[in-house]
Design an enzyme around this catalytic site. Structure first.
Site, PDB file in Angstrom:
ATOM      1  CE1 TYR A 139      -3.724   2.461   0.506  1.00 24.12           C
ATOM      2  CE2 TYR A 139      -2.417   3.346   2.313  1.00 24.12           C
ATOM      3  CZ  TYR A 139      -3.480   3.449   1.440  1.00 24.12           C
ATOM      4  OH  TYR A 139      -4.303   4.559   1.497  1.00 24.12           O
ATOM      5  CG  ASP A 231       5.780   3.752   0.797  1.00 22.87           C
ATOM      6  OD1 ASP A 231       6.068   4.506   1.736  1.00 22.87           O
ATOM      7  OD2 ASP A 231       4.605   3.553   0.418  1.00 22.87           O
ATOM      8  CE  LYS A 259       1.093   5.558   7.901  1.00 24.71           C
ATOM      9  NZ  LYS A 259       0.060   4.650   8.196  1.00 24.71           N
TER      10      LYS A 259
END
Ligand code: PLP
Length: 426
Positions: A139, A231, A259
């Site tokens: 994702y 990522d 994050k």
């Protein structure tokens, strides 16, 4: 009626599904939060939960970490948005550049989705090629380039309506942990601009790379002039100060962060090789822009986060990893006690996830073999015992620097009780 139920009924009238991001919804309604501190989240129903969702991994130091809050607060008094450069932005870029092995240059953005979307655009411009290779269950945010066979909330959908077929056609998907599948995909398609990979899959449950897998990925991308994008939205600054790049000793061409970078503030970054990054406007001709990028509040929070991580690295990383290991070990013992529950646990650093299957989980296909209905039952039972994990099998549980021994003991006990309930022993 519980206060959360009342609020959800009200929310549904004005907000699609009653939430602002789909992973937050679960049947019959999600609890609403009112405050958070350290490892704890307080609900609108006056329950105090031990949190292992931790902002889907965004909160690594703990909720409301004092130095981060203070940095944001003192900046807010001086203004929240200037839209003209600040020295703090340089400081943040310098810090990221020092910590992250591949980060010769940095552009600050607001979210992980923005970071991956623009990293892919950069790779296309740099290689003059069009196609993206991603991994089954990986994702990378909710934009058209990557919403193909994606994990997280998208794992429960066949795909998203509204994504252009023409755009999805440029995204190839290969299984994770299968170096020859990647090699074949690259060799078959001379138009591959980039490979985007979560070094550790964290959105299909948690799936670790096999030994040497990431170096194989690095080798085949390098040999074929394909840009490798790590990522690191989940792994960045969490797995190690320098993210998965440092942890596994692999240097991608580009890396994306969000994050843990802001410990709960909206901030992300694209970082990587100078020759690729220099293409960003106004230095180059790849257009990426945002009103809120580099806003002084998020940047102040990110600097304070990184300063804490640097200063306390010898405490933060081992402590969070120890708490995570103790939870995993405790869960294994509880499983043994209850007996007869097929379960595999994957964990690394401060992240873990359970899968109700006897098989090893090493890719999307094996993750999907796990019994999601039992997982859901476990979620409900844990919540009844004031332990909050992400509601879906296709997510990861996050431990923070704020989780202490008492949290660990209570959590293990809650898992044990949940297993007994699942087995009908209680
Ligand atoms: N990349 C990864 C690995 C993620 O886990 C996420 C979000 O969960 C994203 C990108 C997208 O980040 P954001 O939700 O900040 O847009």
């Amino acid at each position: 009626m519980a206060r959360s139920e009342q609020l959800h009924n009200r929310a549904k009238k004005v907000m699609p599904g009653g939430v602002n991001s789909p992973v937050r919804f679960y049947e019959p309604y999600p609890f609403f939060a009112v405050s958070a501190r350290g490892s704890k989240l307080v609900t609108a129903d006056h329950k105090t939960l031990t949190d292992y969702c931790m902002g889907y991994g965004a909160i690594f130091l703990g909720h409301g970490y004092p130095s981060v809050i203070e940095a944001a607060r003192s900046q807010m008094e001086k203004g929240t948005l200037y839209c003209t450069p600040t020295e703090k932005e340089i400081k943040l870029a310098e810090m990221i550049s020092k910590l992250v092995p591949c980060a010769e240059m940095v552009r600050t953005v607001n979210t992980g989705s923005e970071a991956t979307m623009n990293a892919i655009r950069l790779a296309r411009a740099f290689t003059k090629k069009k196609d993206v290779i991603k991994f089954d269950g990986g994702y990378h945010g909710a934009h058209d380039y990557v919403l193909v066979k994606a994990g997280s909330g998208a794992a429960s959908l066949p795909g998203s309506e509204g994504v252009l077929e023409e755009s999805a056609a440029h995204t190839r998907v290969v299984p994770y942990n299968d170096p020859s599948a990647l090699e074949r995909a690259i060799e078959k398609n001379q138009d591959s601009a980039c490979v985007i990979i979560e070094p550790v899959l964290a959105n299909i449950g948690l799936v670790l790379p096999d030994k040497n897998y990431l170096s194989e990925v690095r080798k085949v991308t390098q040999q074929n002039d394909v840009v490798l994008i790590f990522d690191e939205v989940v792994t960045g600054f969490r797995l190690a100060l320098g993210g998965a790049g440092e942890f596994f000793g692999i240097k991608p061409d580009l890396a994306t962060f969000a994050k843990a970078l802001g410990n709960g503030f909206p901030v992300g970054a694209i970082a990587g090789k100078k020759e690729i990054m220099q293409q960003l406007a106004p230095a180059g001709r790849v257009y990426q822009a945002s009103t809120f990028a580099g806003n002084p509040v998020s940047v102040s929070a990110a600097i304070a986060t990184l300063e804490t991580l640097v200063e306390a690295k010898d405490a933060v990383y081992p402590q969070a990893a120890r708490a995570c290991d103790s939870i995993v070990e405790g869960i294994k013992e509880e499983l043994e006690d209850v007996g007869g529950v097929d379960c595999t646990i994957n964990s690394i650093g401060s992240m873990y996830q359970l899968f109700f299957t006897a098989e090893k989980v090493r890719d999307e296909a094996s993750a999907r073999k796990a019994d999601a209905a039992i997982f859901r039952k476990m979620f409900d039972e844990l919540l009844k015992r004031n332990v909050f994990i992400p509601p879906s099998q296709f997510e990861t549980c996050f431990v923070s620097y704020a989780h202490d021994e008492e949290d660990v003991d209570r959590t293990v006990e809650a898992y044990g009780d949940a297993f007994k309930k699942i087995k009908g022993q209680k």
